[in-house]
Design a protein around this motif. Structure first.
Motif, PDB file in Angstrom:
ATOM      1  N   GLU A  86      -3.146 -21.841  23.583  1.00  0.00           N
ATOM      2  CA  GLU A  86      -4.729 -21.815  23.268  1.00  0.00           C
ATOM      3  C   GLU A  86      -5.247 -20.224  23.468  1.00  0.00           C
ATOM      4  OE1 GLU A  86      -3.520 -24.027  25.532  1.00  0.00           O
ATOM      5  OE2 GLU A  86      -3.501 -25.516  24.090  1.00  0.00           O
ATOM      6  N   ASP A  87      -4.316 -19.410  24.252  1.00  0.00           N
ATOM      7  CA  ASP A  87      -4.635 -18.087  24.525  1.00  0.00           C
ATOM      8  C   ASP A  87      -4.914 -17.330  23.304  1.00  0.00           C
ATOM      9  OD1 ASP A  87      -4.657 -18.796  27.366  1.00  0.00           O
ATOM     10  OD2 ASP A  87      -2.568 -17.848  27.700  1.00  0.00           O
ATOM     11  N   PRO A  88      -4.076 -17.118  22.305  1.00  0.00           N
ATOM     12  CA  PRO A  88      -4.193 -16.236  21.319  1.00  0.00           C
ATOM     13  C   PRO A  88      -5.483 -16.644  20.732  1.00  0.00           C
ATOM     14  CG  PRO A  88      -1.907 -17.111  21.254  1.00  0.00           C
ATOM     15  CD  PRO A  88      -2.831 -17.902  22.232  1.00  0.00           C
ATOM     16  N   ALA A  89      -6.046 -17.719  20.151  1.00  0.00           N
ATOM     17  CA  ALA A  89      -7.286 -17.854  19.505  1.00  0.00           C
ATOM     18  C   ALA A  89      -8.556 -17.635  20.558  1.00  0.00           C
ATOM     19  CB  ALA A  89      -7.366 -19.710  19.149  1.00  0.00           C
ATOM     20  N   ARG A  90      -8.428 -17.865  21.832  1.00  0.00           N
ATOM     21  CA  ARG A  90      -9.473 -17.685  22.749  1.00  0.00           C
ATOM     22  C   ARG A  90      -9.411 -15.955  22.949  1.00  0.00           C
ATOM     23  NH1 ARG A  90      -7.481 -19.657  27.579  1.00  0.00           N
ATOM     24  NH2 ARG A  90      -7.698 -21.511  26.777  1.00  0.00           N
ATOM     25  N   ASN A  91      -8.529 -15.145  22.933  1.00  0.00           N
ATOM     26  CA  ASN A  91      -8.564 -13.833  23.421  1.00  0.00           C
ATOM     27  C   ASN A  91      -8.279 -12.728  22.240  1.00  0.00           C
ATOM     28  OD1 ASN A  91      -8.663 -14.811  25.906  1.00  0.00           O
ATOM     29  ND2 ASN A  91      -6.447 -15.003  26.185  1.00  0.00           N
ATOM     30  N   ALA A  92      -7.560 -13.077  21.326  1.00  0.00           N
ATOM     31  CA  ALA A  92      -7.073 -12.103  20.105  1.00  0.00           C
ATOM     32  C   ALA A  92      -8.580 -11.744  19.388  1.00  0.00           C
ATOM     33  CB  ALA A  92      -6.229 -12.633  19.376  1.00  0.00           C
ATOM     34  N   PRO A  93      -9.279 -12.729  18.975  1.00  0.00           N
ATOM     35  CA  PRO A  93     -10.656 -12.045  18.250  1.00  0.00           C
ATOM     36  C   PRO A  93     -11.333 -11.307  19.034  1.00  0.00           C
ATOM     37  CG  PRO A  93     -10.240 -14.481  18.025  1.00  0.00           C
ATOM     38  CD  PRO A  93      -9.206 -14.105  18.989  1.00  0.00           C
ATOM     39  N   ARG A  94     -11.498 -11.325  20.408  1.00  0.00           N
ATOM     40  CA  ARG A  94     -12.125 -10.553  21.166  1.00  0.00           C
ATOM     41  C   ARG A  94     -11.760  -9.246  21.233  1.00  0.00           C
ATOM     42  NH1 ARG A  94     -13.075 -12.402  26.593  1.00  0.00           N
ATOM     43  NH2 ARG A  94     -11.320 -14.025  26.392  1.00  0.00           N
ATOM     44  N   THR A  95     -10.495  -8.933  21.152  1.00  0.00           N
ATOM     45  CA  THR A  95     -10.204  -7.401  21.565  1.00  0.00           C
ATOM     46  C   THR A  95      -9.317  -6.808  20.491  1.00  0.00           C
ATOM     47  OG1 THR A  95      -8.049  -8.453  22.795  1.00  0.00           O
ATOM     48  CG2 THR A  95     -10.091  -7.937  24.327  1.00  0.00           C
ATOM     49  N   LEU A  96      -8.682  -7.553  19.640  1.00  0.00           N
ATOM     50  CA  LEU A  96      -7.871  -6.842  18.763  1.00  0.00           C
ATOM     51  C   LEU A  96      -8.685  -6.422  17.385  1.00  0.00           C
ATOM     52  CD1 LEU A  96      -4.726  -6.453  17.439  1.00  0.00           C
ATOM     53  CD2 LEU A  96      -5.050  -8.519  15.938  1.00  0.00           C
ATOM     54  N   ARG A  97      -8.572  -5.060  17.148  1.00  0.00           N
ATOM     55  CA  ARG A  97      -9.258  -4.515  16.064  1.00  0.00           C
ATOM     56  C   ARG A  97      -8.284  -4.088  14.967  1.00  0.00           C
ATOM     57  NH1 ARG A  97     -10.715  -1.145  20.372  1.00  0.00           N
ATOM     58  NH2 ARG A  97      -9.394   0.418  19.257  1.00  0.00           N
ATOM     59  N   PRO A  98      -8.371  -5.333  14.041  1.00  0.00           N
ATOM     60  CA  PRO A  98      -7.593  -5.187  12.654  1.00  0.00           C
ATOM     61  C   PRO A  98      -7.734  -3.996  11.710  1.00  0.00           C
ATOM     62  CG  PRO A  98      -8.442  -7.255  12.718  1.00  0.00           C
ATOM     63  CD  PRO A  98      -9.313  -6.342  13.933  1.00  0.00           C
ATOM     64  N   ARG A  99      -8.875  -3.319  11.708  1.00  0.00           N
ATOM     65  CA  ARG A  99      -9.360  -2.029  11.321  1.00  0.00           C
ATOM     66  C   ARG A  99     -10.123  -1.291  12.177  1.00  0.00           C
ATOM     67  NH1 ARG A  99      -7.463  -5.240   7.926  1.00  0.00           N
ATOM     68  NH2 ARG A  99      -7.982  -5.433   5.718  1.00  0.00           N
ATOM     69  N   PRO A 100      -9.819   0.111  12.012  1.00  0.00           N
ATOM     70  CA  PRO A 100      -8.758   0.746  10.884  1.00  0.00           C
ATOM     71  C   PRO A 100      -7.438   0.475  11.900  1.00  0.00           C
ATOM     72  CG  PRO A 100     -10.070   2.248  12.395  1.00  0.00           C
ATOM     73  CD  PRO A 100     -10.708   1.059  12.632  1.00  0.00           C
ATOM     74  N   TRP A 101      -6.466   0.271  10.718  1.00  0.00           N
ATOM     75  CA  TRP A 101      -5.101   0.010  11.227  1.00  0.00           C
ATOM     76  C   TRP A 101      -4.245   0.981  10.386  1.00  0.00           C
ATOM     77  CZ3 TRP A 101      -3.861  -3.873  14.643  1.00  0.00           C
ATOM     78  CH2 TRP A 101      -2.495  -3.983  14.764  1.00  0.00           C
ATOM     79  N   THR A 102      -3.208   1.237  11.141  1.00  0.00           N
ATOM     80  CA  THR A 102      -2.199   2.380  10.247  1.00  0.00           C
ATOM     81  C   THR A 102      -0.846   1.713  10.461  1.00  0.00           C
ATOM     82  OG1 THR A 102      -3.602   4.204  11.137  1.00  0.00           O
ATOM     83  CG2 THR A 102      -1.261   4.574  10.723  1.00  0.00           C
ATOM     84  N   VAL A 103      -0.129   1.729   9.482  1.00  0.00           N
ATOM     85  CA  VAL A 103       1.412   1.158   9.435  1.00  0.00           C
ATOM     86  C   VAL A 103       2.140   2.521   9.104  1.00  0.00           C
ATOM     87  CG1 VAL A 103       2.921  -0.216   8.230  1.00  0.00           C
ATOM     88  CG2 VAL A 103       0.662  -0.950   8.580  1.00  0.00           C
TER      89      VAL A 103
END
Ligand code: MTE
Length: 313
Positions: A86-103
């Motif tokens: 359950e951790d990724p659904a609880r935590n990832a949307p709060r801290t991960l910023r998918p934009r801007p994103w560089t590859v």
């Protein structure tokens, strides 16, 4: 099996409202397949097991219903956000910023590049692919992905003759990925494919699922999907794609070399040191079902001809 290039995006064949009704989706796919209108590559849940498939594989449309969106996005492995499901659904949307994103695309290629995400996907046709995902932990799901074929990205980079492998790296930023503050793995998460595996038409760089942008917990904004391999090969939140002449040192090979090797193809005959891989629990189902060689994607078998897959796993 000959895999045809999709002529019609499968999103037009299976509109999003049908995703919501799993029975309707399967029915629509079967009808379209019978009518010859659905691209085989987009309908792994209808076409793959049937054609070249081993006799053991029942017609896939009878086996495979889509896993509900709540499970696909609520039961995850993404150790950068914690080790409970359950951790990724609880935590990832709060801290991960998918934009801007560089590859970054680099290494042994003639066209390296540093791309903003939108530029990375620009000019490459998006495809819809419904694939089974088999985790090494012996659970599985069926997920309707959207993304770009990995081989289109490989071709665009013009790899040199010496490039034998492709290495993928996840973002390393403990501020966005707080799980990286703990020594669970040797961060960043790294994965790799042999060049011919990366060029296989089934290998996908996913940008979405269920017709929407990839949720943070599933590896936004860009993750690999290699459906014939255990799920840990499907690395999330990719920031670098590097062509190399050496087999990449992957995160799990470094942390747990006694477990799986570089290939990690789904193989019901090779047990994990601590459990059997002969059967799997499809999320949402009660009874365990048999696990299929290559997760049922027998069209990849020729990639490994001559290899002893009991030893080189
Ligand atoms: N990628 C990164 N960066 N970190 C991870 O912990 N877990 C892997 C894979 N990719 C993982 C990762 C494992 S073990 C699995 S089974 C799949 O992601 C799960 O994908 P899902 O959560 O979208 O179902």
């Amino acid at each position: 099996m000959l895999i045809k290039k999709p002529e019609i995006p499968s999103s037009e064949i299976t509109p999003e409202r049908l995703y919501l009704s799993r029975r309707e989706f399967i029915g629509a796919s079967a009808v379209a397949l019978a009518a010859g209108t659905i691209p085989a590559v987009a309908a792994c849940d209808t076409a793959d097991g049937a054609a070249e498939g081993a006799a053991a594989a029942p017609p896939a449309q009878q086996r495979d219903e889509l896993t509900p969106l709540e499970d696909v996005t609520g039961y995850n492995n993404f150790y950068e956000f914690g080790t409970d499901k359950e951790d990724p659904a609880r935590n990832a949307p709060r801290t991960l910023r998918p934009r801007p994103w560089t590859v970054v695309v680099d290494g042994l290629c003639d066209r390296p590049g540093r791309y903003a995400f939108d530029d990375f996907v620009r000019g490459v046709a998006q495809v819809d692919r419904t694939y089974r995902l088999r985790c090494v932990e012996a659970w599985s799901m069926v997920i309707p992905w959207r993304g770009i074929p990995l081989r289109d990205i490989v071709n665009r980079a013009r790899p040199r003759a010496g490039a034998r492998f492709v290495e993928f790296t996840t973002l390393h930023d403990p501020a966005q990925m707080p799980g990286q503050r703990r020594d669970v793995l040797d961060w960043p998460y790294v994965e790799g494919l042999r060049m011919d595996e990366a060029m296989h038409p089934l290998a996908l760089l996913a940008t979405g699922l269920y017709g929407r942008a990839l949720p943070a917990q599933n590896g936004a904004p860009l993750r690999l999907v290699v459906p014939w391999k255990y799920g840990f090969k499907s690395i999330k939140s990719i920031v670098r794609i590097r062509f190399t002449d050496r087999q990449p040192r992957t995160a799990w090979n470094v942390s747990a070399p006694q477990e799986y090797g570089f290939y990690a193809n789904v193989n019901p005959q090779v047990d994990h040191p601590r459990w059997s891989q002969a059967r799997e629990r499809r999320i949402g189902e009660f009874r365990r079902r048999p696990t299929l060689m290559f997760n049922g994607y027998n069209e990849v078998a020729s990639l490994y001809s001559g290899m002893d897959l009991r030893r080189n796993y």
